[in-house]
Design a protein around this motif. Structure first.
Motif, PDB file in Angstrom:
ATOM      1  N   SER A  50      40.048  38.191  41.314  1.00 40.66           N
ATOM      2  CA  SER A  50      41.260  38.593  41.817  1.00 40.66           C
ATOM      3  C   SER A  50      41.446  38.686  43.321  1.00 40.66           C
ATOM      4  O   SER A  50      40.530  38.777  44.122  1.00 40.66           O
ATOM      5  CB  SER A  50      41.487  40.238  41.396  1.00 40.66           C
ATOM      6  OG  SER A  50      40.477  40.942  41.956  1.00 40.66           O
ATOM      7  N   VAL A 103      46.709  42.935  34.894  1.00 41.36           N
ATOM      8  CA  VAL A 103      46.660  42.623  36.186  1.00 41.36           C
ATOM      9  C   VAL A 103      48.140  42.454  36.710  1.00 41.36           C
ATOM     10  O   VAL A 103      48.916  41.809  35.846  1.00 41.36           O
ATOM     11  CB  VAL A 103      45.947  41.184  36.245  1.00 41.36           C
ATOM     12  CG1 VAL A 103      45.812  40.731  37.898  1.00 41.36           C
ATOM     13  CG2 VAL A 103      44.437  41.179  35.708  1.00 41.36           C
ATOM     14  N   GLN A 112      46.781  44.046  41.712  1.00 43.28           N
ATOM     15  CA  GLN A 112      46.132  45.202  41.289  1.00 43.28           C
ATOM     16  C   GLN A 112      45.672  45.086  39.803  1.00 43.28           C
ATOM     17  O   GLN A 112      46.029  44.556  38.913  1.00 43.28           O
ATOM     18  CB  GLN A 112      46.985  46.404  41.156  1.00 43.28           C
ATOM     19  CG  GLN A 112      46.613  47.701  40.847  1.00 43.28           C
ATOM     20  CD  GLN A 112      47.629  48.605  40.866  1.00 43.28           C
ATOM     21  OE1 GLN A 112      48.591  48.688  41.576  1.00 43.28           O
ATOM     22  NE2 GLN A 112      47.604  49.788  39.881  1.00 43.28           N
ATOM     23  N   VAL A 113      44.283  45.560  39.630  1.00 37.31           N
ATOM     24  CA  VAL A 113      43.586  45.266  38.242  1.00 37.31           C
ATOM     25  C   VAL A 113      43.400  46.595  37.637  1.00 37.31           C
ATOM     26  O   VAL A 113      42.949  47.498  38.592  1.00 37.31           O
ATOM     27  CB  VAL A 113      42.184  44.755  38.600  1.00 37.31           C
ATOM     28  CG1 VAL A 113      41.426  44.351  37.136  1.00 37.31           C
ATOM     29  CG2 VAL A 113      42.352  43.301  39.272  1.00 37.31           C
ATOM     30  N   ASP A 172      43.642  39.304  47.157  1.00 35.67           N
ATOM     31  CA  ASP A 172      44.162  40.432  47.920  1.00 35.67           C
ATOM     32  C   ASP A 172      45.912  40.457  47.308  1.00 35.67           C
ATOM     33  O   ASP A 172      46.348  39.543  47.134  1.00 35.67           O
ATOM     34  CB  ASP A 172      44.006  40.403  49.214  1.00 35.67           C
ATOM     35  CG  ASP A 172      42.835  40.366  49.893  1.00 35.67           C
ATOM     36  OD1 ASP A 172      41.996  41.038  48.993  1.00 35.67           O
ATOM     37  OD2 ASP A 172      42.606  40.085  50.947  1.00 35.67           O
ATOM     38  N   HIS A 186      34.690  44.666  38.642  1.00 27.53           N
ATOM     39  CA  HIS A 186      35.998  44.343  38.017  1.00 27.53           C
ATOM     40  C   HIS A 186      36.676  43.186  38.804  1.00 27.53           C
ATOM     41  O   HIS A 186      37.307  42.110  38.090  1.00 27.53           O
ATOM     42  CB  HIS A 186      36.760  45.267  37.353  1.00 27.53           C
ATOM     43  CG  HIS A 186      37.339  46.227  38.294  1.00 27.53           C
ATOM     44  ND1 HIS A 186      36.532  46.932  39.324  1.00 27.53           N
ATOM     45  CD2 HIS A 186      38.666  46.291  38.767  1.00 27.53           C
ATOM     46  CE1 HIS A 186      37.585  47.760  40.044  1.00 27.53           C
ATOM     47  NE2 HIS A 186      38.957  47.152  39.968  1.00 27.53           N
ATOM     48  N   ARG A 187      36.923  43.302  40.079  1.00 25.65           N
ATOM     49  CA  ARG A 187      37.792  42.260  40.713  1.00 25.65           C
ATOM     50  C   ARG A 187      36.817  41.116  40.930  1.00 25.65           C
ATOM     51  O   ARG A 187      37.289  40.049  40.860  1.00 25.65           O
ATOM     52  CB  ARG A 187      38.030  42.923  42.123  1.00 25.65           C
ATOM     53  CG  ARG A 187      39.147  44.175  42.011  1.00 25.65           C
ATOM     54  CD  ARG A 187      39.320  44.498  43.390  1.00 25.65           C
ATOM     55  NE  ARG A 187      40.174  43.539  43.913  1.00 25.65           N
ATOM     56  CZ  ARG A 187      41.538  43.486  43.883  1.00 25.65           C
ATOM     57  NH1 ARG A 187      42.176  44.085  43.202  1.00 25.65           N
ATOM     58  NH2 ARG A 187      42.122  42.530  44.659  1.00 25.65           N
ATOM     59  N   TYR A 200      41.701  44.482  30.798  1.00 27.88           N
ATOM     60  CA  TYR A 200      42.298  44.505  32.109  1.00 27.88           C
ATOM     61  C   TYR A 200      43.876  44.301  32.003  1.00 27.88           C
ATOM     62  O   TYR A 200      44.195  43.632  31.129  1.00 27.88           O
ATOM     63  CB  TYR A 200      41.766  43.694  33.184  1.00 27.88           C
ATOM     64  CG  TYR A 200      40.499  43.586  33.521  1.00 27.88           C
ATOM     65  CD1 TYR A 200      39.825  44.848  34.199  1.00 27.88           C
ATOM     66  CD2 TYR A 200      39.342  42.622  33.142  1.00 27.88           C
ATOM     67  CE1 TYR A 200      38.293  44.567  34.304  1.00 27.88           C
ATOM     68  CE2 TYR A 200      38.132  42.586  33.288  1.00 27.88           C
ATOM     69  CZ  TYR A 200      37.548  43.726  34.015  1.00 27.88           C
ATOM     70  OH  TYR A 200      36.341  43.815  34.207  1.00 27.88           O
ATOM     71  N   ASN A 255      33.946  46.811  32.011  1.00 22.91           N
ATOM     72  CA  ASN A 255      34.563  45.569  32.597  1.00 22.91           C
ATOM     73  C   ASN A 255      34.632  44.143  31.594  1.00 22.91           C
ATOM     74  O   ASN A 255      34.248  43.248  32.198  1.00 22.91           O
ATOM     75  CB  ASN A 255      33.836  45.306  33.872  1.00 22.91           C
ATOM     76  CG  ASN A 255      33.825  46.206  34.914  1.00 22.91           C
ATOM     77  OD1 ASN A 255      34.817  46.614  35.384  1.00 22.91           O
ATOM     78  ND2 ASN A 255      32.693  47.213  34.813  1.00 22.91           N
TER      79      ASN A 255
END
Length: 115
Positions: free
Chosen positions: A88, A111, A93-94, A90, A82-83, A109, A104
């Protein structure tokens, strides 16, 4: 439904089901699982060399789909599907909005930046 069994890089089989594609994951411990992605993300996801697998996370009482990077200098990283799809960074948060962590697909999602 189209079943594909030969990929150049991604080793998992997958099924294209219209706008959704199921990555098929055979786990010796957990049996067959499916990680769902948008078919529009298939080219990106299948371009990684390796095998997607499931990892049970006790903290959420559910599974994530992940792949390990090759060993380099005695270390390797984990890529969470998913990231990876969302690119995404660092600190981001997902969350899976439907609480189905193997789903996915695009638009599933939330974010936000961690504080």
């Amino acid at each position: 439904m189209e079943l594909i069994d030969k990929q150049k890089l991604m080793k998992n089989e997958y099924e294209i089901r219209g706008e959704i594609t199921a990555i098929l994951i055979d786990s010796p411990k957990y049996g067959r699982k499916e990680a769902l992605i948008s078919t529009s993300d298939l080219e990106k996801v299948s371009a990684l060399a390796g095998t997607w697998h499931v990892q049970y996370r006790k903290s959420i009482n559910d599974f994530y789909c992940q792949m390990h990077t090759p060993w380099v200098n005695g270390k390797r990283d984990v890529i969470l599907l998913h990231r990876f799809i969302l690119d995404s960074l660092d600190g981001m948060q997902v969350d899976h909005m439907n609480n189905r962590t193997l789903d996915n697909g695009t638009g599933r999602y939330g974010v936000e930046m961690k504080t």
